[in-house]
Design a protein around this motif. Structure first.
Motif, mmCIF file in Angstrom:
data_model
loop_
_atom_site.group_PDB
_atom_site.id
_atom_site.type_symbol
_atom_site.label_atom_id
_atom_site.label_comp_id
_atom_site.label_asym_id
_atom_site.label_seq_id
_atom_site.Cartn_x
_atom_site.Cartn_y
_atom_site.Cartn_z
ATOM 1 N N GLN A 1 0.830 -1.258 0.119
ATOM 2 C CA GLN A 1 -0.022 0.149 -0.027
ATOM 3 C C GLN A 1 0.889 1.129 -0.108
ATOM 4 O OE1 GLN A 1 -3.290 -0.282 -0.694
ATOM 5 N NE2 GLN A 1 -4.415 -0.713 1.107
ATOM 6 N N GLU B 1 -7.057 4.465 4.089
ATOM 7 C CA GLU B 1 -6.450 3.369 3.318
ATOM 8 C C GLU B 1 -5.309 2.535 3.372
ATOM 9 O OE1 GLU B 1 -8.527 1.640 0.972
ATOM 10 O OE2 GLU B 1 -10.203 3.221 1.380
ATOM 11 N N LEU B 2 -4.197 3.508 3.724
ATOM 12 C CA LEU B 2 -2.826 3.140 4.100
ATOM 13 C C LEU B 2 -2.703 2.238 5.307
ATOM 14 C CD1 LEU B 2 -0.028 3.494 3.133
ATOM 15 C CD2 LEU B 2 0.322 5.449 4.518
#
Length: 902
Positions: free
Chosen positions: A320, A491-492
């Motif tokens: 990611q 999201e990370l």
């Protein structure tokens, strides 16, 4: 031997047939009513048999229509075969490029030479800092080789998947070219509605589905959105994890793409999921006697998936990190303000989605809501943060300016170590700080802005009504509409957050999930098992508080003159409690949205009765010659921008609604952008007192005097002329398209329409004028061309707007933008009716707050527990868990559309 002949029929002759006109007339089989007796006399014994073309026979009896229709939809939305395959090839190349680049930078570069740490005064060149290939391979260790091996295995897996998709979409390409007669060059010129129409026509010829002779629009939507409809329903009933409470951070969004992937793996398409295949729920999940056993098994599966995610979280996090690094670093370097823009969160997209709403339809709605949402969020500013931002910008700008002046005098200044880095960091900090400083010359109306957002997103908690100016509502809305920086961080770090959310939030709801699948799964003939909410049955899953009941019509008739509008009789009462109801009007609004985007869909009687009831009630409102909810909704849609003025303005002229009447509407009814009722409630609540989004109803609006009403009071001044300026004339700052370059067409169109007196236009003339005005002033743009548009290109003529054009027929050439305006008007009108209905009933209802949870177990399994009685506006009689033992509340809440008593 029976004679066989090949009959050629156009697709248009098969569009609305209930039976296959080519079916064999054998035995007791019922022939299609469209075949003339003279062509196929029974006495002749002639059997009509249509043999599909040889190149189309491959699509006869497709076993997995879900996957097939999904690929057809993706093919249309992603612009065809060559575009899709080229993108896949570049994705394979990008993966190899990232792996090779990272490996090379970590092992094949001598950074001591590159950074000139040896104090060599000679100029350093790139070949001096790079190792030779043999030296680079010798440097690689065992861990490096392991990572390269795993990356190679993953790349081979992606290559095999690409080859499979290549074959699958090559078949889809041939289906478009041969069966649908659509070339790739024409994909962007066709809406999905037109592609879907051709699919339904082809079904009659090649019988892709052998279980049904004719496919409906809802059948195709069910197959494409089968699992997404389940997700929308579970989010609507608060079964899916969306937010979590963290120390020092408060309530933060936890729903991410990684978490959605894991939920889909557990519940839908995983090897141990409740679904046996794409279209069938395992039989054991349909049996109530195994619910405890299945819940334990599902909880165990969630546990092992969470453990597997936890083990792989470091590796997923590195992937990611690399992904976001290569995608955003260069953009942030050029435009540091990128992190300050906003985007819709995964939670917001799932919360705001309709049942049976395709991806491009959802994106179109959220795109239209983006600008008013940004303006609403920008209307809030923190004085403390503003002071800090001003000083940070001053300091960073001062230091960067001095370095720049020195560099102008001598360019060797940039060769000093870390000077360039300092300038870059200071410039980025200055840009970010200045973006936090509000514009002192801008004046916003939070209530009206939030109402504009509601017109497009269709779902906002009713508890926000009247509190749009508070920071509590702003913080809750920010969960739907995040900063880009917060979205990236969510999201990370999702690989680390998702396992704990699965363990501590989703796993305890295993029994509720099993009950949900059993109670809300229905078998549709020719489609398979679908979520019953996706059927949009307003009787089974509708909320009576969002519907027009007999009592509501009767109460309105008591205070106004009867209007000669006759409607269908009310249907029989049904068993409907809070457990089976959709929240926030999800069922009702989804039905209205689907009928507008699919105007040729043959609605069930209950759905048709509900939609027609809205139209009748709207006409009754406008015919009362007094302030009404329909007029308030019309003014709200008209204030969205010039594009909507050209559509709404003729209706306002037809019914002689002026801006002064609009002011009366706001005073009488309250709501977003309007003053509170005379009996004002308590002051705005604090963060601890403010009801959350799960507690729907709050009627005591606070005292909020918007700049909008000040302008109206000063500028309208009792004017009652039909051609008086309307709300958007005074409030251009609120219009969502005020930043666009509007040509002369918009002004001319509105002016030209304003000069027409209502008395000089008949019903058909008013409709034609509206169509001309709309087509002449529309400046809507759709990202991605026609393929991204909602509904048919010619628009829908079955909606609420068409019924308001003076009682005449809808325009014969309706632009597709009318569908958008129609949905906005229907949304605002239903919210107005819901607010009025809850305000009328809220003062007398007292029930247990614990019985008004968004999710409750089935009423036959829930035990009632006494608790202190509290006021819950919108409660359901004796609560959702109790049976309808009281005939009074049950009759009041029966979701029926009664006709007006004569």
């Amino acid at each position: 031997m029976a004679n066989t002949r090949h009959d050629t029929k156009s697709y248009d002759t098969l569009t609305n047939q209930d039976t296959n006109p080519f079916a064999a007339d054998q035995g007791n089989a019922k022939r299609s009513p469209t075949i003339d007796e003279e062509e196929t006399p029974q006495s002749s014994g002639l059997v009509i048999h249509v043999v599909p073309e040889t190149n189309k026979a491959r699509w006869n009896h497709i076993e997995d229509l879900d996957s097939f229709f999904t690929r057809v939809y993706c093919y249309h939305q992603k612009h065809g075969f060559y575009v899709m395959m080229l993108q896949k090839v570049f994705e394979l190349f990008q993966f190899v490029f990232v792996v090779v680049l990272i490996t090379y930078m970590f092992n094949c570069v001598d950074y001591s030479v590159l950074f000139n740490d040896t104090n060599v005064h000679d100029k350093v060149t790139l070949p001096m800092a790079m190792l030779s290939p043999s030296e680079c391979v010798a440097v690689l260790g065992g861990l490096d080789w392991l990572v390269l091996f795993l990356a190679g295995v993953f790349w081979v897996f992606r290559l095999m998947r690409f080859l499979l998709q290549f074959v699958q979409f090559l078949d889809i390409k041939q289906f478009f070219n041969m069966a649908l007669k659509i070339e790739d060059a024409d994909l962007d010129n066709l809406t999905w509605h037109e592609v879907q129409k051709r699919i339904r026509e082809v079904q009659s010829e090649i019988q892709m589905s052998i279980n049904k002779e004719q496919l409906t629009e809802l059948d195709i939507y069910h197959r494409i959105l089968r699992f997404k409809n389940y997700m929308v329903a579970m989010m609507n009933k608060s079964l899916l994890p969306s937010t979590i409470q963290l120390p020092f951070l408060g309530n933060v969004v936890c729903l991410s793409q990684a978490l959605r992937y894991n939920v889909g793996l557990i519940l839908f398409w995983g090897p141990w999921s409740p679904f046996e295949n794409n279209w069938h729920l395992r039989e054991e999940f349909k049996r109530s006697n195994r619910r405890i056993e299945l819940s334990h098994r599902l909880a165990s599966q969630i546990f092992w998936v969470a453990m597997f995610n936890l083990i792989l979280s470091p590796f997923i996090f590195l992937c990611q990190l690399m992904f976001f690094f290569f995608n955003y670093v260069d953009l942030i370097k050029k435009e540091p303000g990128t992190l300050g823009i906003r985007c819709w969160s995964q939670y917001g997209k799932l919360y705001l989605r309709h049942f049976n709403e395709l991806d491009h339809e959802l994106e179109a709605r959220l795109t239209r809501a983006y600008r008013p949402a940004v303006k609403y969020m920008s209307s809030f500013s923190s004085p403390l943060l503003t002071v800090i931002a001003r000083n940070v910008a001053f300091l960073c700008g001062g230091v960067a300016s001095m370095i720049f002046l020195l560099a102008v005098y001598d360019e060797d200044v940039f060769q000093v170590q870390h000077v360039f880095t300092i300038c870059t960091v200071l410039g980025a900090a200055s840009v970010i700080a200045r973006s936090m400083i509000p514009d002192e010359n801008m004046i916003w109306c939070p209530e009206q802005l939030l109402r504009n957002v509601l017109a497009h997103v269709h779902y906002l908690p009713a508890a926000w009504r009247g509190y749009a100016h508070t920071s509590v509502v702003r913080d809750q809305f920010e969960q739907f509409f995040q900063l880009k920086a917060m979205y990236i961080l969510n999201e990370l770090f999702s690989p680390f957050v998702a396992p704990f959310v699965l363990l501590f939030v989703l796993k305890p709801k295993a029994l509720d999930l099993v009950d949900f699948f059993r109670n809300f799964t229905v078998d549709v003939v020719g489609v398979g098992d679908v979520c019953s909410f996706a059927q949009m049955d307003v009787r089974k899953h509708g909320n009576p508080d969002w519907q027009i009941t007999n009592s509501a019509i009767d109460k309105d008739d008591e205070s106004t003159e009867a209007v000669n509008v006759v409607g269908p009789p009310a249907g029989p009462p049904v068993d409907n409690n809070q457990y089976t109801q959709g929240e926030h009007g999800k069922t009702e609004l989804s039905l209205v949205h689907f009928t507008l985007t699919n105007p040729t869909w043959q609605m069930p009687p209950e759905a048709r009765q509900f939609v027609q009831g809205i139209k009748r009630h709207a006409l009754q409102d406008l015919n009362r010659q007094r302030a009404c909810f329909m007029a308030e909704s019309l003014f709200s849609v008209e204030s969205l921008g010039e594009q909507y003025q050209s559509i709404i303005h003729p209706i306002l002229q037809t019914h002689n609604l002026s801006n002064s009447q609009q002011l009366g509407l706001s005073v009488n009814y309250g709501g977003y952008g309007s003053p509170p009722p005379a009996a004002a409630g308590p002051p705005p609540p604090t963060a601890s007192q403010m009801p959350s989004s799960s507690q729907h109803y709050q009627f005591n609006s606070p005292q909020s005097f918007d700049f909008e009403r000040m302008l109206q009071q000063n500028l309208t001044d009792g004017s009652t002329m039909g051609g008086a300026p309307l709300r958007s004339t005074f409030l251009h700052d609120i219009n969502e398209n005020d930043d666009d370059e509007s040509g002369g067409g918009g002004g001319v169109g509105v002016t030209g329409t304003s000069q027409m007196h209502p008395s000089s236009l008949g019903a058909s003339g008013m409709a034609a004028a509206a169509a001309t005005s709309a087509s002449g002033t529309m400046s809507f743009s759709t990202r991605g061309g026609m393929s991204r548009r909602e509904g048919p290109a010619e628009g829908s003529r079955n909606g609420l707007l068409s019924s308001l054009y003076g009682g005449g027929e809808a325009p014969t050439t309706t632009p597709h933008e009318l569908t958008t305006a129609d949905m906005c008007l229907s949304t605002l009108y239903l919210h107005e009716l819901h607010h009025n209905h809850m305000r009328r009933r809220g003062g007398s209802l007292r029930t247990d707050l614990s019985q008004r949870q968004l999710w409750q177990r089935p009423h036959q399994q829930q035990q009632q527990q006494p608790s202190p009685s509290v006021l819950v506006v919108g409660g359901l009689g004796a609560g959702a868990a109790s049976s309808s033992s009281s005939s009074g509340p049950a009759a009041e809440r029966t979701p029926l559309l009664g006709s007006k008593k004569s």
